[in-house]
Scaffold this active site. Structure first.
Site, PDB file in Angstrom:
ATOM      1  N   GLU A  87       0.835  -1.197   0.000  1.00 34.76           N
ATOM      2  CA  GLU A  87       0.000   0.000   0.000  1.00 34.76           C
ATOM      3  C   GLU A  87       0.874   1.252   0.000  1.00 34.76           C
ATOM      4  O   GLU A  87       0.622   2.198  -0.748  1.00 34.76           O
ATOM      5  CB  GLU A  87      -0.924   0.007   1.214  1.00 34.76           C
ATOM      6  CG  GLU A  87      -1.806   1.228   1.282  1.00 34.76           C
ATOM      7  CD  GLU A  87      -2.707   1.253   2.512  1.00 34.76           C
ATOM      8  OE1 GLU A  87      -3.362   2.298   2.688  1.00 34.76           O
ATOM      9  OE2 GLU A  87      -2.768   0.270   3.266  1.00 34.76           O
ATOM     10  N   GLY A  88       1.912   1.258   0.817  1.00 37.99           N
ATOM     11  CA  GLY A  88       2.827   2.396   0.859  1.00 37.99           C
ATOM     12  C   GLY A  88       3.548   2.602  -0.463  1.00 37.99           C
ATOM     13  O   GLY A  88       3.702   3.736  -0.936  1.00 37.99           O
TER      14      GLY A  88
END
Length: 139
Positions: A87-88
């Site tokens: 996600e990052g």
């Protein structure tokens, strides 16, 4: 209990409206769809996540028969929860794309030098700073 698939899918349909505008209709049936959920879904146990994803998949397939969801290449295995690291990473790529730091092919755009030929700027010694630092770029 079982979730209402139609109800679950209706929450997502507005998000695909924009895609139907920018993707030419001739490609709708062959455009791969991936629904990658983030932190909120990680709060649920895996069995509850799967209940939501099963209902979402079923509901979108149901809506494809009515013409409300034209992307018929959706596969159940492409509806899932991202881990925090991925996600990052995707967040950093998206932010840098929106800032004009990388192009749609993820090639780094270096001001006054053009576009690097390698993804993420491996053509420049300081390319890592272009993508992941300094302060003028998002991470």
């Amino acid at each position: 209990g079982r979730l209402n698939a139609t109800h679950v899918a209706h929450h997502m349909l507005p998000l695909f409206d924009y895609a139907t505008i920018i993707i030419p209709p001739v490609y709708h049936s062959t455009t791969p769809v991936r629904i990658s959920c983030t932190a909120g879904m990680r709060l649920l146990p895996p069995d509850e996540q799967n209940r939501v994803y099963d209902a979402l998949f079923e509901g979108l397939r149901e809506q494809s028969t009515t013409g409300m969801f034209p992307f018929t290449d959706l596969k159940r295995e492409n509806v899932f929860t991202l881990d925090g690291e991925r996600e990052g990473f995707f967040g950093a790529v998206a932010a840098n794309y929106l800032r004009g730091v990388v192009d749609a092919e993820l090639k780094v755009i270096i001001p006054d030098k053009g576009i690097c030929t390698n993804k993420f700027g491996m053509c420049e010694q300081d390319a890592e700073n272009v993508v992941f630092g300094p302060s003028r770029h998002y991470v």
